[in-house]
Design a protein around this motif. Structure first.
Motif, PDB file in Angstrom:
ATOM      1  N   ILE A 280       0.832  -1.209   0.000  1.00 46.99           N
ATOM      2  CA  ILE A 280       0.000   0.000   0.000  1.00 46.99           C
ATOM      3  C   ILE A 280       0.864   1.255   0.000  1.00 46.99           C
ATOM      4  O   ILE A 280       1.811   1.366   0.775  1.00 46.99           O
ATOM      5  CB  ILE A 280      -0.925   0.025   1.235  1.00 46.99           C
ATOM      6  N   ILE A 281       0.501   2.195  -0.872  1.00 45.10           N
ATOM      7  CA  ILE A 281       1.178   3.497  -0.911  1.00 45.10           C
ATOM      8  C   ILE A 281       0.472   4.475   0.019  1.00 45.10           C
ATOM      9  O   ILE A 281       1.098   5.163   0.806  1.00 45.10           O
ATOM     10  CB  ILE A 281       1.187   4.070  -2.340  1.00 45.10           C
ATOM     11  N   THR A 282      -0.869   4.553  -0.111  1.00 42.91           N
ATOM     12  CA  THR A 282      -1.676   5.407   0.760  1.00 42.91           C
ATOM     13  C   THR A 282      -2.925   4.657   1.184  1.00 42.91           C
ATOM     14  O   THR A 282      -3.366   3.730   0.508  1.00 42.91           O
ATOM     15  CB  THR A 282      -2.107   6.726   0.071  1.00 42.91           C
ATOM     16  N   SER A 283      -3.493   5.093   2.305  1.00 41.17           N
ATOM     17  CA  SER A 283      -4.708   4.492   2.846  1.00 41.17           C
ATOM     18  C   SER A 283      -5.575   5.604   3.421  1.00 41.17           C
ATOM     19  O   SER A 283      -5.070   6.469   4.143  1.00 41.17           O
ATOM     20  CB  SER A 283      -4.342   3.486   3.940  1.00 41.17           C
ATOM     21  N   HIS A 284      -6.868   5.582   3.076  1.00 48.42           N
ATOM     22  CA  HIS A 284      -7.808   6.580   3.583  1.00 48.42           C
ATOM     23  C   HIS A 284      -9.110   5.903   3.966  1.00 48.42           C
ATOM     24  O   HIS A 284      -9.584   5.027   3.232  1.00 48.42           O
ATOM     25  CB  HIS A 284      -8.127   7.645   2.520  1.00 48.42           C
TER      26      HIS A 284
END
Length: 132
Positions: A26-30
């Protein structure tokens, strides 16, 4: 260009499939939600979302490696070459929203075949949040 996937079940942080499929990729998580209804399957130990009025809560993950889709398609028993009724889930582009209701982005998400919800004894989760 990054690939975005909405997850609401066993792929969420801390759930059974997170480390194997997503963890270090994962690069980003929101946090986010999509429109729909969420069901839990006690006999199976995982959830399924269907289209409908309501909210399904989860996370939008961004990945650099697009091959993640092939891995997740296999996990979700989705094959685009099969008829939709033959798949446990279908993968679709959906709109995701931030927790305050603002548009977030379009992402891939997996929806369960509604016939399977009945067949597998799905229990509606009115708040749209699944916990293992």
């Amino acid at each position: 260009m990054s690939l975005h996937i909405f997850v609401y079940g066993t792929l969420k942080p801390g759930a059974t499939n997170f480390d194997r499929y997503c963890g270090t990729k994962i690069i980003t998580s929101h946090r986010a939600y999509i429109g729909g209804k969420l069901y839990h399957f006690p006999s199976l130990g995982y959830p399924g979302a269907i289209h409908g009025f309501g909210q399904v809560h989860g996370f939008v993950f961004s990945f650099d490696d697009r091959s993640i889709l092939l891995e997740l398609d296999e996990l979700e028993d989705y094959d685009p070459q099969r008829q939709p009724a033959e798949n446990d889930y279908t993968r679709e582009l959906v709109t995701t929203y931030t927790l305050n209701g603002n548009f977030h982005r379009s992402t891939w998400a997996y929806f369960m075949n509604p016939q399977h919800v009945r067949q597998f004894g799905g229990v509606l989760l009115p708040d749209g949040w699944w916990v293992s």
